[in-house]
Scaffold this motif. Structure first.
Motif, PDB file in Angstrom:
ATOM      1  N   VAL A 292       0.842  -1.192   0.000  1.00  0.00           N
ATOM      2  CA  VAL A 292       0.000   0.000   0.000  1.00  0.00           C
ATOM      3  C   VAL A 292       0.880   1.246   0.000  1.00  0.00           C
ATOM      4  CG1 VAL A 292      -1.828  -1.173   1.293  1.00  0.00           C
ATOM      5  CG2 VAL A 292      -0.071   0.117   2.538  1.00  0.00           C
ATOM      6  N   ARG A 293       0.260   2.392  -0.208  1.00  0.00           N
ATOM      7  CA  ARG A 293       0.885   3.676   0.082  1.00  0.00           C
ATOM      8  C   ARG A 293       0.383   4.135   1.447  1.00  0.00           C
ATOM      9  NH1 ARG A 293       5.270   6.306  -2.318  1.00  0.00           N
ATOM     10  NH2 ARG A 293       5.757   4.668  -3.802  1.00  0.00           N
ATOM     11  N   ILE A 294       1.289   4.510   2.309  1.00  0.00           N
ATOM     12  CA  ILE A 294       0.904   5.084   3.599  1.00  0.00           C
ATOM     13  C   ILE A 294       1.102   6.587   3.491  1.00  0.00           C
ATOM     14  CG2 ILE A 294       3.208   4.799   4.640  1.00  0.00           C
ATOM     15  CD1 ILE A 294       1.732   4.164   7.306  1.00  0.00           C
ATOM     16  N   GLU A 295       0.081   7.354   3.909  1.00  0.00           N
ATOM     17  CA  GLU A 295       0.133   8.806   3.752  1.00  0.00           C
ATOM     18  C   GLU A 295      -0.036   9.506   5.096  1.00  0.00           C
ATOM     19  OE1 GLU A 295      -1.125  11.729   0.252  1.00  0.00           O
ATOM     20  OE2 GLU A 295      -2.892  10.927   1.274  1.00  0.00           O
ATOM     21  N   HIS A 296       0.926  10.377   5.397  1.00  0.00           N
ATOM     22  CA  HIS A 296       0.921  11.178   6.620  1.00  0.00           C
ATOM     23  C   HIS A 296       0.821  12.653   6.254  1.00  0.00           C
ATOM     24  CE1 HIS A 296       3.251   7.532   7.690  1.00  0.00           C
ATOM     25  NE2 HIS A 296       2.828   7.713   8.919  1.00  0.00           N
ATOM     26  N   LEU A 297       0.430  13.473   7.210  1.00  0.00           N
ATOM     27  CA  LEU A 297       0.646  14.898   7.072  1.00  0.00           C
ATOM     28  C   LEU A 297       2.149  15.145   7.124  1.00  0.00           C
ATOM     29  CD1 LEU A 297      -2.174  16.173   9.415  1.00  0.00           C
ATOM     30  CD2 LEU A 297      -2.057  16.544   6.948  1.00  0.00           C
ATOM     31  N   ARG A 298       2.638  15.980   6.237  1.00  0.00           N
ATOM     32  CA  ARG A 298       4.087  16.204   6.203  1.00  0.00           C
ATOM     33  C   ARG A 298       4.594  16.737   7.539  1.00  0.00           C
ATOM     34  NH1 ARG A 298       6.080  20.976   2.674  1.00  0.00           N
ATOM     35  NH2 ARG A 298       6.219  22.019   4.676  1.00  0.00           N
ATOM     36  N   GLN A 363      10.569  20.954  -4.952  1.00  0.00           N
ATOM     37  CA  GLN A 363      10.525  21.675  -3.674  1.00  0.00           C
ATOM     38  C   GLN A 363      10.043  20.816  -2.507  1.00  0.00           C
ATOM     39  OE1 GLN A 363      11.787  24.834  -3.295  1.00  0.00           O
ATOM     40  NE2 GLN A 363      12.417  24.439  -5.408  1.00  0.00           N
ATOM     41  N   ARG A 364       9.411  19.717  -2.799  1.00  0.00           N
ATOM     42  CA  ARG A 364       8.892  18.806  -1.756  1.00  0.00           C
ATOM     43  C   ARG A 364       8.105  19.575  -0.686  1.00  0.00           C
ATOM     44  NH1 ARG A 364      13.839  14.497  -0.580  1.00  0.00           N
ATOM     45  NH2 ARG A 364      13.254  13.025  -2.207  1.00  0.00           N
ATOM     46  N   ASP A 365       7.252  20.467  -1.130  1.00  0.00           N
ATOM     47  CA  ASP A 365       6.554  21.342  -0.189  1.00  0.00           C
ATOM     48  C   ASP A 365       5.059  21.057  -0.098  1.00  0.00           C
ATOM     49  OD1 ASP A 365       5.904  22.197  -2.725  1.00  0.00           O
ATOM     50  OD2 ASP A 365       6.466  24.288  -2.423  1.00  0.00           O
ATOM     51  N   GLY A 366       4.631  19.872  -0.529  1.00  0.00           N
ATOM     52  CA  GLY A 366       3.222  19.518  -0.431  1.00  0.00           C
ATOM     53  C   GLY A 366       2.776  19.305   1.015  1.00  0.00           C
ATOM     54  N   ARG A 367       1.490  19.229   1.216  1.00  0.00           N
ATOM     55  CA  ARG A 367       0.945  19.090   2.568  1.00  0.00           C
ATOM     56  C   ARG A 367       1.167  17.702   3.147  1.00  0.00           C
ATOM     57  NH1 ARG A 367      -5.368  19.056   4.200  1.00  0.00           N
ATOM     58  NH2 ARG A 367      -5.118  19.150   6.463  1.00  0.00           N
ATOM     59  N   PHE A 368       1.311  16.699   2.270  1.00  0.00           N
ATOM     60  CA  PHE A 368       1.403  15.317   2.723  1.00  0.00           C
ATOM     61  C   PHE A 368       2.767  14.711   2.363  1.00  0.00           C
ATOM     62  CE2 PHE A 368      -3.067  16.181   1.962  1.00  0.00           C
ATOM     63  CZ  PHE A 368      -3.690  15.664   3.092  1.00  0.00           C
ATOM     64  N   SER A 369       3.105  13.648   3.078  1.00  0.00           N
ATOM     65  CA  SER A 369       4.254  12.806   2.725  1.00  0.00           C
ATOM     66  C   SER A 369       3.760  11.372   2.628  1.00  0.00           C
ATOM     67  CB  SER A 369       5.357  12.903   3.780  1.00  0.00           C
ATOM     68  OG  SER A 369       5.973  14.176   3.767  1.00  0.00           O
ATOM     69  N   ASN A 370       4.312  10.612   1.685  1.00  0.00           N
ATOM     70  CA  ASN A 370       3.841   9.238   1.524  1.00  0.00           C
ATOM     71  C   ASN A 370       4.987   8.305   1.206  1.00  0.00           C
ATOM     72  OD1 ASN A 370       3.867   8.436  -1.556  1.00  0.00           O
ATOM     73  ND2 ASN A 370       3.152  10.563  -1.507  1.00  0.00           N
ATOM     74  N   SER A 371       4.746   7.035   1.408  1.00  0.00           N
ATOM     75  CA  SER A 371       5.719   6.002   1.075  1.00  0.00           C
ATOM     76  C   SER A 371       4.979   4.707   0.800  1.00  0.00           C
ATOM     77  CB  SER A 371       6.700   5.794   2.231  1.00  0.00           C
ATOM     78  OG  SER A 371       7.586   4.734   1.944  1.00  0.00           O
ATOM     79  N   ALA A 372       5.560   3.867  -0.036  1.00  0.00           N
ATOM     80  CA  ALA A 372       5.034   2.507  -0.172  1.00  0.00           C
ATOM     81  C   ALA A 372       5.426   1.722   1.076  1.00  0.00           C
ATOM     82  CB  ALA A 372       5.601   1.839  -1.407  1.00  0.00           C
ATOM     83  N   SER A 467      -1.264   6.393  13.636  1.00  0.00           N
ATOM     84  CA  SER A 467      -2.282   7.099  14.420  1.00  0.00           C
ATOM     85  C   SER A 467      -3.533   7.251  13.571  1.00  0.00           C
ATOM     86  CB  SER A 467      -1.770   8.481  14.846  1.00  0.00           C
ATOM     87  OG  SER A 467      -1.789   9.377  13.745  1.00  0.00           O
ATOM     88  N   ASN A 468      -4.554   7.886  14.136  1.00  0.00           N
ATOM     89  CA  ASN A 468      -5.798   8.129  13.407  1.00  0.00           C
ATOM     90  C   ASN A 468      -5.624   9.157  12.291  1.00  0.00           C
ATOM     91  OD1 ASN A 468      -7.721   6.393  14.649  1.00  0.00           O
ATOM     92  ND2 ASN A 468      -7.629   7.668  16.486  1.00  0.00           N
ATOM     93  N   ARG A 469      -4.483   9.823  12.259  1.00  0.00           N
ATOM     94  CA  ARG A 469      -4.213  10.828  11.224  1.00  0.00           C
ATOM     95  C   ARG A 469      -3.557  10.207   9.989  1.00  0.00           C
ATOM     96  NH1 ARG A 469      -3.477  16.261  13.357  1.00  0.00           N
ATOM     97  NH2 ARG A 469      -1.490  16.540  12.249  1.00  0.00           N
ATOM     98  N   VAL A 470      -3.395   8.894   9.996  1.00  0.00           N
ATOM     99  CA  VAL A 470      -2.626   8.206   8.955  1.00  0.00           C
ATOM    100  C   VAL A 470      -3.551   7.311   8.136  1.00  0.00           C
ATOM    101  CG1 VAL A 470      -0.685   6.670   8.505  1.00  0.00           C
ATOM    102  CG2 VAL A 470      -0.597   8.252  10.457  1.00  0.00           C
ATOM    103  N   ASN A 471      -3.392   7.340   6.810  1.00  0.00           N
ATOM    104  CA  ASN A 471      -4.254   6.558   5.927  1.00  0.00           C
ATOM    105  C   ASN A 471      -3.457   5.694   4.960  1.00  0.00           C
ATOM    106  OD1 ASN A 471      -6.874   7.740   6.781  1.00  0.00           O
ATOM    107  ND2 ASN A 471      -5.965   9.629   5.978  1.00  0.00           N
ATOM    108  N   LEU A 472      -4.108   4.631   4.514  1.00  0.00           N
ATOM    109  CA  LEU A 472      -3.530   3.720   3.533  1.00  0.00           C
ATOM    110  C   LEU A 472      -4.290   3.865   2.219  1.00  0.00           C
ATOM    111  CD1 LEU A 472      -3.279   0.502   5.756  1.00  0.00           C
ATOM    112  CD2 LEU A 472      -1.618   2.365   5.530  1.00  0.00           C
ATOM    113  N   ILE A 473      -3.570   3.880   1.114  1.00  0.00           N
ATOM    114  CA  ILE A 473      -4.156   3.957  -0.217  1.00  0.00           C
ATOM    115  C   ILE A 473      -3.552   2.824  -1.039  1.00  0.00           C
ATOM    116  CG2 ILE A 473      -4.515   5.424  -2.249  1.00  0.00           C
ATOM    117  CD1 ILE A 473      -4.026   7.833  -0.370  1.00  0.00           C
ATOM    118  N   ALA A 474      -4.383   2.088  -1.761  1.00  0.00           N
ATOM    119  CA  ALA A 474      -3.905   0.840  -2.368  1.00  0.00           C
ATOM    120  C   ALA A 474      -4.497   0.656  -3.764  1.00  0.00           C
ATOM    121  CB  ALA A 474      -4.276  -0.330  -1.454  1.00  0.00           C
ATOM    122  N   PRO A 475      -3.845  -0.314  -4.507  1.00  0.00           N
ATOM    123  CA  PRO A 475      -2.674  -1.119  -4.156  1.00  0.00           C
ATOM    124  C   PRO A 475      -1.387  -0.577  -4.793  1.00  0.00           C
ATOM    125  CG  PRO A 475      -3.735  -2.111  -6.045  1.00  0.00           C
ATOM    126  CD  PRO A 475      -4.498  -0.834  -5.739  1.00  0.00           C
TER     127      PRO A 475
END
Length: 532
Positions: A292-298, A363-372, A467-475
């Motif tokens: 999955v992709r895990i997405e956090h607030l940056r 610039q890597r200045d988006g609101r979110f950060s993500n990783s597989a 945490s509850n602030r973290v989401n998964l996006i797939a696949p």
């Protein structure tokens, strides 16, 4: 005189330039004797969140020679000896299939030696590819199977899949060709700091310009490019390449009489793999990974990594790398292609199947950060057939399309995933296309979800990461090719002479740098000889 100075440590809170000169002076080199300072490498030590430090390795060009015998951590900078090579043939045409990093750098190396590379790319040149990809993302009806162009998308087109990623250049490989790749990228428009940053990246926005400039450089030296041109067939006689069939658009076919084909097809060219199998090219199953992709607030990742220094402009958006090893199964779970300040993107390339990837701009200045976050899949885990792993990937992508009947993605809050319940509310995300709430536990085989849960449990000690602030996006399914096109020590297919599989699609690379290096290396090994 050039000297190397290593292990210069400077606190983040101090003026870096002034402190660097002071530290050089402490090593016994006077300021007035410095002609130029070149950063070889800069890394960040953030283990102590209250005292983050930069660690420098530098090269100093001196105005006059000095005695180094009594100086600490100062050594003479040795010039690298690069063996001279010459081409085996003069003005010979060589087909290069694919214009990703492996194909582009193979073509560049060929043209430097006087060959004429014929670069065939199934997708569009980067500017047109950008328009096609944006039209797909912004499509008003992504349930329409025709919304996707299966020949030009995030996977296919000039620059390869890496063009729509983070443009990360960090690699674990050691090679004499790494400096060559960096120098060419900078010459074509990449930021100069990629030469010394500990985790160098270009960013999708800049990489598109670099790719175009690299193509024009190759053309100016005699190379030829053909876009919307897919290699549909190999002609083999007595175990040797004699030609290729190129399909232009959907109808026009053209035969090229060539006896050397560099195959840089990328990890998503499933139709080409199937053609190669029919032609008898030797291939093998290899391990890969899905997840999955895990997405956090940056801001959460920045705080997790940098504490009170989060947001400091010298640090930029924070990166991370996490791993978990299930010793009982001998299986790893790990982060992959981390995109700080980036976005999650649709990476579909086949009609009726959908998947995601990560991307970020310079610039890597988006609101979110993500990783597989992916789970290792062993070779032959889904069957002994050559394409059993590939079929597993395809099945996941089709299943995801069918869940929402569109090219969107499925999502779930990480805490809901851990508790095996569907997320009832919508989520905020960088992903721009349709999102469908779904219990991801039901998307993958149980051993994959169980391993992801075990990893999240292990990493959950950090409240920012889980945490509850973290989401998964797939696949996330296209981490690497599930097959390897087997080649010999020089890079030639073990059973088809004149066929040279390179890069990620061949199973010999795992990113932009390693793919580019592989392209150069195989040209040197198989198309040149060392001058005596």
């Amino acid at each position: 005189m050039k000297v190397n100075i290593n292990n210069i440590i400077i606190s983040l809170e101090k003026n870096q330039d002034k402190e660097l000169i002071k530290e050089i002076g402490k090593r016994g080199i006077k300021k007035e004797n410095i002609e130029r300072i070149i950063w070889n490498k800069r890394s960040i030590d953030s283990r102590k969140k209250n005292d983050i430090k930069f660690i420098y390795s530098i090269e100093v060009i001196l105005k006059s020679d000095i005695d180094l015998s009594k100086l600490k951590d100062v050594t003479v900078a040795k010039e690298k000896e690069i063996p001279k090579r010459e081409p085996l043939f003069n003005k010979k045409e060589v087909a290069v299939i694919g214009a990703g990093p492996a194909g582009l750098f193979a073509a560049l190396r060929l043209v430097e030696y006087g060959y004429i590379p014929l670069v065939f790319e199934r997708g569009e040149e980067v500017d047109k590819r950008d328009i096609t990809t944006n039209n797909f993302i912004n499509s008003s009806d992504i349930s329409d199977l025709k919304a996707l162009n299966p020949e030009s998308n995030v996977q296919f087109g000039e620059g390869g899949a890496g063009t729509y990623s983070d443009g990360k250049l960090n690699t674990r490989i050691k090679s004499e060709y790494i400096d060559k790749v960096f120098r060419e990228l900078v010459a074509c428009g990449a930021q100069e700091n990629i030469m010394w940053d500990y985790k160098p990246h270009i960013g999708t926005d800049v990489l598109k310009v670099v790719v175009k400039n690299l193509r024009e450089k190759i053309k100016s030296m005699g190379g030829k490019f053909y876009f919307n041109s897919k290699m549909e067939n190999l002609h083999i006689k007595d175990g040797k390449i004699i030609g290729i069939d190129i399909l232009r658009g959907l109808k026009e076919r053209e035969y090229y009489s060539v006896d050397s084909v560099i195959l840089a097809i990328g990890h998503s060219s499933r139709d080409t793999y199937r053609m190669l199998q029919v032609k008898g090219v030797h291939m093998e199953n290899k391990p890969f990974a899905v997840g999955v992709r895990i997405e956090h607030l940056r801001e959460d990742i920045d705080k997790m990594q940098y504490g009170k220094f989060a947001g400091n402009p010298l640090l930029g958006a924070a990166t991370y790398s996490v791993t978990y090893n299930n010793r009982k199964e001998d299986r790893g779970v790990f982060s992959f292609c981390m995109c700080p300040g980036g976005v999650v993107v649709n990476a579909a390339s086949e009609t009726g199947g959908t998947l995601v990837n990560g991307m970020s701009y310079s610039q890597r200045d988006g609101r979110f950060s993500n990783s597989a976050i992916v789970v290792g899949i062993k070779e032959n885990e889904f069957g002994e057939e050559l394409f059993s792993g590939m079929k597993f990937q395809e099945k996941l992508e089709r299943k995801t399309f069918e869940i929402g009947n569109n090219y969107g993605a499925v999502y779930q809050n990480v805490m809901d995933f851990m508790s095996n319940r569907e997320t009832k509310s919508e989520i905020e995300s960088s992903y721009e296309m349709k999102m469908n709430s779904y219990n991801i536990n039901n998307l993958f085989p149980q051993f994959i979800t169980n391993n992801m849960k075990a990893a999240f449990e292990n990493w959950g000690k950090n409240s920012y990461f889980i945490s509850n602030r973290v989401n998964l996006i797939a696949p996330e399914t296209r981490t690497s090719a599930p097959v390897k096109i087997v080649r010999d020590i020089k890079g030639e297919s073990i059973n088809v002479r004149g066929l040279f599989p390179i890069g990620e699609g061949a199973g010999y690379a795992g990113g932009i740098m390693s793919a580019a290096v592989d392209g150069i290396k195989v040209v040197d090994l198989s198309f040149t000889k060392t001058c005596l």
